[in-house]
Scaffold this motif. Structure first.
Motif, PDB file in Angstrom:
ATOM      1  N   GLU A   3      24.483 -29.791 -62.668  1.00  0.00           N
ATOM      2  CA  GLU A   3      24.214 -29.744 -61.468  1.00  0.00           C
ATOM      3  C   GLU A   3      22.730 -30.014 -61.069  1.00  0.00           C
ATOM      4  N   TYR A   5      19.619 -30.261 -57.549  1.00  0.00           N
ATOM      5  CA  TYR A   5      19.301 -30.221 -56.294  1.00  0.00           C
ATOM      6  C   TYR A   5      18.888 -31.629 -55.886  1.00  0.00           C
ATOM      7  N   MET A  42      18.608 -30.716 -48.042  1.00  0.00           N
ATOM      8  CA  MET A  42      18.904 -30.323 -49.342  1.00  0.00           C
ATOM      9  C   MET A  42      20.199 -30.345 -49.896  1.00  0.00           C
ATOM     10  N   ARG A  44      23.187 -30.311 -53.042  1.00  0.00           N
ATOM     11  CA  ARG A  44      23.447 -29.785 -54.286  1.00  0.00           C
ATOM     12  C   ARG A  44      24.515 -30.680 -54.883  1.00  0.00           C
TER      13      ARG A  44
END
Length: 79
Positions: A3, A5, A42, A44
């Motif tokens: 993962e 950001y 932002m 994810r």
């Protein structure tokens, strides 16, 4: 899964719904939130590996109309 950001800058007047909504609809995007401050959105994201994440950012997020710059910050687990 890996993962990260992704911090997104958008063209003036493109902040908010148009950019974050487009990004949020992309497969592999877990969330896309509007921000105030030096970045506009932002995001994810997740992928099988770092190469998969890079392809997602370069081929699907950076090419969207209104996106001017991205910074990708992979999540690390320091345990």
């Amino acid at each position: 899964m890996v993962e990260a950001y992704v911090l997104v800058n958008a063209e003036p007047g493109r902040v908010g719904r148009p950019v974050s909504k487009q990004i949020g609809a992309i497969k592999g995007v877990l969330s896309a939130e509007d921000l105030s401050g030096p970045y506009d959105v932002m995001v994810r994201v997740e992928g099988r590996d770092l190469d998969d994440l890079a392809k997602l950012v370069v081929a699907k997020i950076q090419v969207l109309e209104g996106v001017t710059r991205t910074i990708t910050c992979p999540v690390v687990h320091l345990q």
